[in-house]
Every structure is written in C-alpha cells, then in structure tokens.
Design an enzyme around this catalytic site. Structure first.
Site, mmCIF file in Angstrom:
data_model
loop_
_atom_site.group_PDB
_atom_site.id
_atom_site.type_symbol
_atom_site.label_atom_id
_atom_site.label_comp_id
_atom_site.label_asym_id
_atom_site.label_seq_id
_atom_site.Cartn_x
_atom_site.Cartn_y
_atom_site.Cartn_z
ATOM 1 C CG ASP A 125 19.520 10.882 -22.760
ATOM 2 O OD1 ASP A 125 20.526 11.464 -23.212
ATOM 3 O OD2 ASP A 125 19.353 10.642 -21.560
ATOM 4 C CG ASP B 117 16.016 4.568 -13.195
ATOM 5 O OD1 ASP B 117 15.247 5.059 -14.054
ATOM 6 O OD2 ASP B 117 17.006 5.188 -12.764
ATOM 7 C CG ASP C 286 21.472 15.805 -20.751
ATOM 8 O OD1 ASP C 286 20.453 15.185 -20.399
ATOM 9 O OD2 ASP C 286 22.524 15.835 -20.088
HETATM 10 P P1 ATP Z 1 19.104 13.871 -14.988
HETATM 11 O O1 ATP Z 1 18.128 14.723 -15.707
HETATM 12 O O2 ATP Z 1 19.376 14.388 -13.637
HETATM 13 O O3 ATP Z 1 20.290 13.556 -15.813
HETATM 14 P P2 ATP Z 1 18.146 11.313 -15.774
HETATM 15 O O4 ATP Z 1 16.972 10.486 -15.346
HETATM 16 O O5 ATP Z 1 18.109 11.860 -17.169
HETATM 17 O O6 ATP Z 1 18.345 12.468 -14.726
HETATM 18 P P3 ATP Z 1 20.482 9.944 -16.638
HETATM 19 O O7 ATP Z 1 21.598 9.356 -15.840
HETATM 20 O O8 ATP Z 1 20.783 10.999 -17.620
HETATM 21 O O9 ATP Z 1 19.423 10.442 -15.580
HETATM 22 O O10 ATP Z 1 19.754 8.707 -17.341
HETATM 23 C C1 ATP Z 1 18.904 8.837 -18.467
HETATM 24 C C2 ATP Z 1 17.846 7.738 -18.435
HETATM 25 O O11 ATP Z 1 18.448 6.454 -18.473
HETATM 26 C C3 ATP Z 1 16.992 7.731 -17.164
HETATM 27 O O12 ATP Z 1 15.913 8.630 -17.253
HETATM 28 C C4 ATP Z 1 16.551 6.282 -17.108
HETATM 29 O O13 ATP Z 1 15.490 6.033 -17.984
HETATM 30 C C5 ATP Z 1 17.765 5.543 -17.614
HETATM 31 N N1 ATP Z 1 18.678 5.140 -16.532
HETATM 32 C C6 ATP Z 1 19.722 5.833 -16.035
HETATM 33 N N2 ATP Z 1 20.353 5.175 -15.068
HETATM 34 C C7 ATP Z 1 19.705 4.007 -14.930
HETATM 35 C C8 ATP Z 1 19.874 2.872 -14.093
HETATM 36 N N3 ATP Z 1 20.848 2.843 -13.197
HETATM 37 N N4 ATP Z 1 19.011 1.846 -14.245
HETATM 38 C C9 ATP Z 1 18.020 1.887 -15.158
HETATM 39 N N5 ATP Z 1 17.810 2.910 -15.971
HETATM 40 C C10 ATP Z 1 18.634 3.964 -15.872
HETATM 41 MG MG MG Z 2 19.853 12.897 -18.166
#
Ligand code: ATP
Ligand code: MG
Length: 456
Positions: free
Chosen positions: A73, A151, A71
C-alpha cells in the site's frame, strides 16, 4: 531537497508539533530492493512529480519482521485524481474511502491520499453512529494525521524508497522490536470508532506472534458486543484473513479467549462446548494451517463447513431422534445452521454452496457397495468431501477404518476396487439397515470399516 521540503510540509512538521522519528537505512536494514517492482515504480513516479509518497502499513511492518508482504500500500500527498492522471493503467475505487489502484502487469498497488484523523462531528453533519462508530471519514489530511488515524503503532510506519528511511510517528519500531501490539490513542475510543479493530488485534497478534499490550487488550471483552454493529461483509474479510493466515488454530482460540467469537461465529461456542466438536474444529483448523503454510490452496467454504459442522451434526441427530428420515433431517439441519449464521457473517453464496455440498456428501461415504462409491468418486467436490471425512475420522467422530477404506478405494485399480466392494452388504439390504441405525456413523465403528483388507 524539494522532495524533503514537501515531505515536511505534508507531514505537518511545519505547522504541527508531531515529529516522526526518522530511522536511516542502517538502523532498520530494509532496502528498497525488498519492494515489489510496482511499489517502487509508483512511489518513484509520484515523487518525481513533487508529491510525497511512502510505502505504508502492513507491508512495512512485515518487512521489518522479515516476512514477505502479501501486497503493498502506498500513501501519498497527491489526490486520487492527481494519482489517476499520472498512471495510465489505474482506476479510482471505493466509496467510503476513495483510493486508486495502480496496475503494473499482473500486480496492483493501492494508493491512498493522506487522510485526516476521524472527525466525530463534521460541520454539524453526523459521521459517527450512536456507539461512536465512524460512518464516513474520507477527509484528506497531513501525513502525521494519516499515521494517527491508523489502528496500531506497528501499522503506522512509512517507508520512503528513495532515502530508504522509515518514518515512525507512534513508536511502532520499538513496539515491533518488543513484539508488542499497541493501539494508537485511547483503545476504547478507537474500538468504538471501528469495532473490527478488536478482531484485527487478535488476528495480527496470533499471525505475527505478537503480544497485545495490556491497555489495548483490556477493553476488548467488555466491548465485544459492538461487533454486532459492523457490516457483515467487513467482518467476513477480517475473518477470512484470520482463517487463511496459517495461524487459524491460534487465532480462533484467541478470539474465544477474548470473548469475540460470539459476534463472529455464534455457533462456534456450542460446537466447542462439546468435546467431540472441539476436537473436530481444532483438527480442521490445524489441517488448514498446514495447507496454508505449505502454500496449498484452501477453500473458504471447506473451512466454514468445518467450523459449523458440530452444530449441523447435533441438530441432525435431534431431528432424527424425533423420527425424521435421515437425509431430509440432514438438509433441514443444514438450512437451520446456515440461517442462524447468516445474520453475523455474510458468507458469500459461492462458499455457502460449497458448504452444503460438502455436508450433503457425508452420508454418501457410508455407502460402500454397488455403483454408489464410483458415482461419489466422480463428484466434482469429491476431494473436499473426502478431506472432510478424514477430519471426522481423525477427531474420533467416525471409525478411522472408513477413511482408510476410501483412501484405498480411490487409488485402487479396477480389480482391487471390485474386491473392496464385495465384502459389503448389498445396497438394498444395507439401506434398510442404515435407516434403523441412523447415518451419523455412530454405528460405523461397530459395523467395522468394510472388508478386513480395508482396516489397515
Ligand atoms: P495484512 O498484511 O494481513 O493485510 P494489514 O495491516 O496490511 O494486514 P490491511 O487491512 O491490508 O491490513 O490494512 C492496511 C493498513 O490500513 C493497516 O496496516 C493499517 O495501517 C490501516 N488499517 C486497516 N484497517 C484499519 C482500521 N480498521 N482502522 C485503522 N486503520 C486501519
Ligand atoms: Mg494489507
């Protein structure tokens, strides 16, 4: 021009010292055609109205890794209300973080306003708990601050679809090239703010083939206990992502290595302590990974049922040895294991119901006479129960001949089915025998897997 200027304003460049490294398209090769139509349209609309808008986070990371993002963001300088005003099909969601879902056809992109770095004290109001965990951080900020509150360095990259540039504030692109997962800022402080980041570190490292940087990894073992203070629903979200990533076997192994599994699946430790339990859990995770990689659906309930099965089995045996009748003993063991798990990971009711059905079906696979096998075939969850049985066979818990018998029985025609049944002991006599031997299947191997024809 104006867009560039606004971008600089919102990035904090005109006020603050932090300068992003800006990589031109030629330096990274990610073209705007790699974005979804909705992500492209949403950023374009925002930019046309004078706002900064970037694709951000996991999508940029995955595009650089050559993976298709699940997805997209979007991070913007527009407030949620301003975003809402620009898109007819959109809605503001979230309490902890207010963001906007923009819908184009079936696709949804998540649009969030640049957020400030995490304040621990905000105008005298407490926003962190006594462990340093952030309870509220819905403070708008600059683009640079938005990068810094993320993060890992590789999760803090911004992609501008208009210029096809990547803005990198924390050295995420070089980290990605070295396949290194590195926390932004002081790792211990960041884990204390949000302990779920420890699970995320393991999940991202195992699913994206990255190495956790030494300083990022070091505090995890010591801080693992902080997971106890994380809302169970957030833990479930991260665990489901880990288990459904196609790399669950590695992910769970790494959780154990870092000492994180106590806070997530406390019973897993006991399960993995026994050789048979460990074989079963690994077989289940590998089978799941195979399904995920083949693009087949996976039932979360099946996965949790597998992770907790060694414990159910052990408790069932104990209760039976105390003289309890087998089926009530199984149900009692199931209840007990579900209760013990509930405090850690909030397994939703629907998955819990699937787990119980899969477990409760297991003794029924031992009944291969009369009408019972036909009735079992009609069970709405037969397929899941049968896949579970196969895992029990594959891990050495049951005689593989039992699984082979069911494989044949379900695909056989009427005449062959009748033949498969005839070699069996009659249902009445069999029931008495089983009560003596116990239904765990320990006796199945010696009983043989049904008629000789079923052995192959
Ligand atoms: P995936 O592709 O598996 O969903 P993701 O990195 O996109 O991994 P998400 O939970 O969708 O994970 O989070 C989107 C973004 O938000 C991350 O890439 C990061 O920049 C930020 N983020 C998510 N969780 C946290 C956290 N606990 N602390 C700080 N930043 C976070
Ligand atoms: Mg994600």
């Amino acid at each position: 021009m104006i867009r560039k200027f606004l971008g600089r304003v919102f990035s904090g460049q005109l006020f603050g010292p932090a300068q992003p490294k800006i990589l031109e398209h030629g330096a990274h090769g990610v073209g705007r055609d790699a974005l979804s139509a909705c992500a492209l349209r949403t950023t374009q609309t925002l930019q046309r109205h004078g706002f900064a808008a970037f694709v951000v986070g996991g999508a940029v990371r995955d595009l650089l890794l050559g993976r298709r993002p699940k997805d997209f963001d979007i991070a913007t300088s527009a407030t949620p209300e301003e975003v809402r005003g620009l898109f007819r099909r959109s809605r503001v969601i979230g309490r902890r973080f207010r963001l906007v879902h923009v819908m184009c056809g079936p696709e949804i992109v998540e649009v969030s306003t640049f957020r400030g770095s995490n304040p621990v004290e905000d105008a005298g109001e407490r926003v962190a708990d006594e462990h340093g965990r952030i309870l509220r951080d819905n403070v708008f900020g600059t683009q640079e601050q938005d990068a810094t509150r993320r993060d890992f360095t590789i999760n803090a990259l911004f992609y501008d679809p208009a210029s096809q540039e990547i803005w990198d504030y924390h050295g995420g692109v070089p980290d990605l090239l070295k396949r290194r997962l590195r926390m932004i800022g002081d790792p211990e402080k960041r884990y204390r703010e949000d302990p779920i980041r420890m699970v995320r570190a393991v999940r991202l490292a195992s699913s994206r083939g990255l190495e956790i940087d030494a300083a990022t990894r070091r505090p995890i073992r010591r801080l693992a206990g902080l997971l106890a203070h994380v809302p169970p629903s957030r833990l479930l979200d991260e665990m489901l992502k880990l288990l459904l990533s196609g790399h669950a076997a590695e992910g769970v192994a790494q959780l154990r290595k870092e000492g994180l599994h106590h806070g997530v699946l406390p019973l897993l430790d006991a399960a993995m302590g026994r050789a048979a339990g460990e074989r079963f859990v690994i077989a289940a995770l590998e089978a799941t990974d195979e399904r995920v990689r083949a693009g087949k659906p996976v039932m979360p309930g099946f996965l949790f049922a597998a992770l907790l099965w060694p414990e159910v089995l052990a408790e069932w045996k104990v209760l039976e040895e105390k003289g309890g009748p087998p089926i009530p003993a199984l149900y009692q063991a199931m209840d007990h294991v579900m209760r013990a798990q509930a405090g850690k990971l909030a397994i939703p009711h629907r998955h819990g119901a699937d787990m119980r059905e899969i477990w409760a079906m297991q003794p029924r696979f031992l009944q291969r006479a009369g009408k019972r096998p036909y009735r079992l075939l009609e069970h709405p969850r037969f397929r899941a129960g049968y896949d579970f049985l196969r895992l029990r066979c594959a891990s050495g818990e049951l005689d593989p001949a039992l699984g082979a018998w069911w494989e044949r029985f379900q695909h056989a025609g009427e005449a062959e089915r009748a033949q498969l049944l005839t070699g069996e002991v009659g249902p009445r006599k069999r029931r008495r025998r089983r009560r003596r031997r116990g239904p765990h299947g320990a006796g199945v191997a010696s009983e043989g897997g049904g008629p000789p024809g079923a052995q192959g």
